[in-house]
Design a protein around this motif. Structure first.
Motif, mmCIF file in Angstrom:
data_model
loop_
_atom_site.group_PDB
_atom_site.id
_atom_site.type_symbol
_atom_site.label_atom_id
_atom_site.label_comp_id
_atom_site.label_asym_id
_atom_site.label_seq_id
_atom_site.Cartn_x
_atom_site.Cartn_y
_atom_site.Cartn_z
ATOM 1 N N LEU A 114 0.824 -1.205 0.000
ATOM 2 C CA LEU A 114 0.000 0.000 0.000
ATOM 3 C C LEU A 114 0.861 1.258 0.000
ATOM 4 N N LEU A 115 1.957 1.241 0.743
ATOM 5 C CA LEU A 115 2.805 2.426 0.836
ATOM 6 C C LEU A 115 3.606 2.664 -0.448
ATOM 7 N N PHE A 116 4.198 1.625 -0.965
ATOM 8 C CA PHE A 116 5.117 1.793 -2.088
ATOM 9 C C PHE A 116 4.501 1.454 -3.441
ATOM 10 N N GLY A 117 3.466 0.698 -3.458
ATOM 11 C CA GLY A 117 2.873 0.294 -4.726
ATOM 12 C C GLY A 117 3.600 -0.900 -5.317
ATOM 13 N N ARG A 118 2.923 -1.571 -6.223
ATOM 14 C CA ARG A 118 3.473 -2.795 -6.795
ATOM 15 C C ARG A 118 4.689 -2.506 -7.674
ATOM 16 N N GLY A 119 4.660 -1.423 -8.425
ATOM 17 C CA GLY A 119 5.766 -1.095 -9.330
ATOM 18 C C GLY A 119 7.055 -0.800 -8.587
ATOM 19 N N LYS A 120 6.962 -0.074 -7.500
ATOM 20 C CA LYS A 120 8.160 0.278 -6.730
ATOM 21 C C LYS A 120 8.789 -0.953 -6.097
ATOM 22 N N VAL A 121 7.970 -1.866 -5.583
ATOM 23 C CA VAL A 121 8.502 -3.057 -4.930
ATOM 24 C C VAL A 121 9.215 -3.927 -5.948
ATOM 25 N N SER A 122 8.612 -4.124 -7.139
ATOM 26 C CA SER A 122 9.268 -4.967 -8.142
ATOM 27 C C SER A 122 10.537 -4.301 -8.665
ATOM 28 N N GLU A 123 10.517 -2.969 -8.785
ATOM 29 C CA GLU A 123 11.723 -2.234 -9.214
ATOM 30 C C GLU A 123 12.825 -2.369 -8.168
ATOM 31 N N LEU A 124 12.455 -2.274 -6.917
ATOM 32 C CA LEU A 124 13.420 -2.414 -5.826
ATOM 33 C C LEU A 124 14.027 -3.808 -5.812
ATOM 34 N N MET A 125 13.204 -4.822 -6.005
ATOM 35 C CA MET A 125 13.709 -6.192 -6.017
ATOM 36 C C MET A 125 14.623 -6.431 -7.222
ATOM 37 N N GLY A 126 14.310 -5.808 -8.357
ATOM 38 C CA GLY A 126 15.180 -5.913 -9.530
ATOM 39 C C GLY A 126 16.535 -5.283 -9.265
ATOM 40 N N ASP A 127 16.532 -4.131 -8.593
ATOM 41 C CA ASP A 127 17.791 -3.470 -8.247
ATOM 42 C C ASP A 127 18.610 -4.313 -7.273
ATOM 43 N N VAL A 128 17.936 -4.962 -6.341
ATOM 44 C CA VAL A 128 18.633 -5.830 -5.391
ATOM 45 C C VAL A 128 19.265 -7.010 -6.130
ATOM 46 N N ALA A 129 18.525 -7.576 -7.080
ATOM 47 C CA ALA A 129 19.053 -8.710 -7.851
ATOM 48 C C ALA A 129 20.271 -8.287 -8.672
#
Length: 80
Positions: A18-33
């Motif tokens: 809810l806070l970050f939205g689905r797009g931000k979370v997937s983008e963050l996980m991509g950056d972590v990978a």
């Protein structure tokens, strides 16, 4: 009390979405990978043996021009 169940993790996950939205979370996980892949690549490069040391340069060669060693004329010693 003190135990973390699956329901706690679900609630935390919903709040994060809810806070970050689905797009931000997937983008963050991509950056972590990408960061993890980059780290592994760097570690693999460190494990490779260093290339063989080069032969020391010829001391007679300076700036690519070879200097010829010319013998010095012998000094004549005079007795006085």
């Amino acid at each position: 009390m003190g135990g973390v169940s699956i329901w706690h993790w679900i609630v935390v996950g919903v709040i994060v979405m809810l806070l970050f939205g689905r797009g931000k979370v997937s983008e963050l996980m991509g950056d972590v990978a990408k960061g993890i892949k980059s780290f592994k690549k760097g570690m693999a490069e460190d494990e490779t043996p260093p290339p063989a040391a080069q032969q020391p340069a010829d001391p007679k060669v300076i700036d690519g021009a070879a200097q010829t060693a010319q013998p010095q004329p012998a000094k004549a010693e005079t007795k006085a």
